[in-house]
Design a protein around this motif. Structure first.
Motif, PDB file in Angstrom:
ATOM      1  N   GLY A 283       0.780  -1.229   0.000  1.00  0.00           N
ATOM      2  CA  GLY A 283       0.000   0.000   0.000  1.00  0.00           C
ATOM      3  C   GLY A 283       0.809   1.276   0.000  1.00  0.00           C
ATOM      4  N   LEU A 284       2.116   1.187  -0.295  1.00  0.00           N
ATOM      5  CA  LEU A 284       2.972   2.375  -0.336  1.00  0.00           C
ATOM      6  C   LEU A 284       3.381   2.716  -1.767  1.00  0.00           C
ATOM      7  N   GLY A 285       2.507   2.387  -2.710  1.00  0.00           N
ATOM      8  CA  GLY A 285       2.800   2.681  -4.109  1.00  0.00           C
ATOM      9  C   GLY A 285       2.982   4.155  -4.393  1.00  0.00           C
ATOM     10  N   TRP A 286       2.392   5.013  -3.549  1.00  0.00           N
ATOM     11  CA  TRP A 286       2.541   6.456  -3.733  1.00  0.00           C
ATOM     12  C   TRP A 286       3.990   6.906  -3.606  1.00  0.00           C
ATOM     13  N   MET A 287       4.827   6.078  -2.983  1.00  0.00           N
ATOM     14  CA  MET A 287       6.245   6.422  -2.839  1.00  0.00           C
ATOM     15  C   MET A 287       7.017   6.311  -4.150  1.00  0.00           C
ATOM     16  N   VAL A 288       6.542   5.495  -5.065  1.00  0.00           N
ATOM     17  CA  VAL A 288       7.317   5.183  -6.260  1.00  0.00           C
ATOM     18  C   VAL A 288       7.171   6.317  -7.267  1.00  0.00           C
ATOM     19  N   SER A 289       8.223   7.133  -7.367  1.00  0.00           N
ATOM     20  CA  SER A 289       8.209   8.279  -8.276  1.00  0.00           C
ATOM     21  C   SER A 289       8.260   7.809  -9.725  1.00  0.00           C
ATOM     22  N   GLU A 290       7.425   8.419 -10.559  1.00  0.00           N
ATOM     23  CA  GLU A 290       7.420   8.101 -11.984  1.00  0.00           C
ATOM     24  C   GLU A 290       8.235   9.110 -12.785  1.00  0.00           C
ATOM     25  N   THR A 291       8.793  10.097 -12.095  1.00  0.00           N
ATOM     26  CA  THR A 291       9.509  11.159 -12.812  1.00  0.00           C
ATOM     27  C   THR A 291      10.988  11.251 -12.442  1.00  0.00           C
TER      28      THR A 291
END
Length: 397
Positions: A283-291
């Motif tokens: 549930g910590l997918g928000w940590m994975v930066s796409e930029t």
């Protein structure tokens, strides 16, 4: 609410050689020994039951865990959270090293701020979660627990212009948590705490002692973690406790902290997840930066995301009064579908709560489940997490 006796664990009393400050110097960097924290003189005058955390004896409770819980919720609780290990990352390549083994974009961090983040293995699994503190581009602290963070940082920094050093035996950590924590801490702090933001950092003097303060904690309440040199720890903690006590606060142990962290759905490394799991999976997918610039585990994380996970961490709210145990099985329609990893009785919600791994198709909020209690069972409902204060307004206040 009623806690079952977990027969897998028994209370014991034993004599042992225990390290005290200043600790024995050794060139061996692996954790070892059984030690008292620098705050032990104050704590030992009240506490009788202790737990072991990252080689240190920590108070399990002082009076009653629920009373201590309410101190954290209503005024302020003072905790010894030593064993949350500070690893210094220092040198011209410090920022680049950390950016390469974290999913968050370290290059975008501002000096004097913190990140909640994870360190990652090359396969995308989590080394440990923790707090990253940025002093400047060449100086950071990673603050974790008993995971293998120092080894991970060292291994990835070998070819870089950077030094890695654990301060586990040099800097101990006090935590003041609760709605009056700022008001109380300000009485003995020579710097203005008002402008320090959520996940901000400041260096100041508290009770006349130089410290580093981060506006972080393990409770999801307004609070501060205070990092102090071991040499000053005993006097510092005694003076801070005197101030907290006069303000109506309390000394609090690990059990009260555990209640509040489960209500807040703060996951515990080694209990709710470990190196087998990716940040997306827990549930910590928000940590994975796409930029951000490419990092070591980026391709592995992308590959993992392409294959749907079979389970996820879910929250359970129980109908009865009996609190489940870690390892109790979750059953849906007569079929075992998951396992409990954390559980507590919530004083605020007046019911048992649990976190557990649950098959994806059974993890939809509103799903009714049964948890097997040996020869008995209890019913629960899958609910959204956090269980309490879902918008984290208390900690951001």
């Amino acid at each position: 609410m009623k806690s079952r006796q977990d027969e897998r664990f028994v209370r014991t009393e034993f004599a042992s050689v225990i390290g005290t400050p200043p600790y024995a110097a050794t060139p061996i960097r692996s954790r070892s020994g059984l030690k008292r924290t620098a705050f032990f003189p104050t704590i030992s005058a009240i506490a009788t039951d202790f737990k072991l955390h990252n080689t240190y004896l920590k108070p399990d409770y002082f009076t009653d865990p629920v009373e201590e819980y309410w101190a954290i919720r209503r005024t302020a609780g003072l905790l010894d959270v030593t064993g949350e290990e500070i690893v210094e990352v220092k040198g011209p390549d410090a920022e680049a090293l950390l950016d390469d083994i974290m999913p968050r974009d370290v290059r975008k961090m501002k000096d004097g701020h913190c990140y909640y983040s994870v360190l990652l293995h090359d396969h995308g699994g989590i080394v440990e979660d923790g707090i990253l503190v940025r002093f400047n581009k060449e100086l950071f602290w990673w603050i974790g627990g008993p995971g293998n963070s120092e080894e991970c940082l060292y291994a990835n920094g070998v070819a870089r212009n950077v030094s890695i050093e654990s301060f586990n035996d040099r800097i101990h950590v006090a935590s003041l948590q609760g709605p009056k924590s700022r008001e109380i801490l300000q009485q003995v702090c020579d710097a203005d705490l008002t402008p320090v933001p959520f996940y901000g950092m400041i260096q100041a003097k508290v009770c006349g002692v130089p410290v580093t303060i981060t506006r972080t904690g393990y409770t999801a309440e307004l609070g501060y973690d205070i990092y102090v040199d071991v040499a000053h720890g005993a006097a510092f903690f005694a003076d801070l406790w005197s101030t907290v006590q006069k303000a109506g606060g309390a000394l609090c142990g690990s059990k009260s902290l555990g209640i509040r962290r489960i209500e807040a759905a703060i996951l515990n490394f080694g209990q709710d997840f470990d190196w087998q799991h990716t940040p997306v999976e827990i549930g910590l997918g928000w940590m994975v930066s796409e930029t951000k610039a490419p990092f070591k585990s980026q391709k592995a994380l992308m590959a993992a995301e392409a294959h749907p996970y079979k389970q996820k961490l879910a929250g359970l709210r129980f109908d009865g009064r009996e609190i489940p145990l870690i390892g109790d099985r979750i059953v849906v329609d007569g079929k075992e579908r998951g396992v409990i990893t954390s559980a507590t009785g919530s004083p605020a919600l007046d019911c048992p709560l649990a976190i557990g791994w649950l098959d994806i198709e059974a993890a939809t909020p509103g799903t009714s489940v049964t948890v097997a209690f040996g020869d008995r069972s209890a019913t629960a409902t899958v609910v959204e997490m956090p269980f309490l204060d879902p918008e984290r307004k208390l900690s951001k206040g």
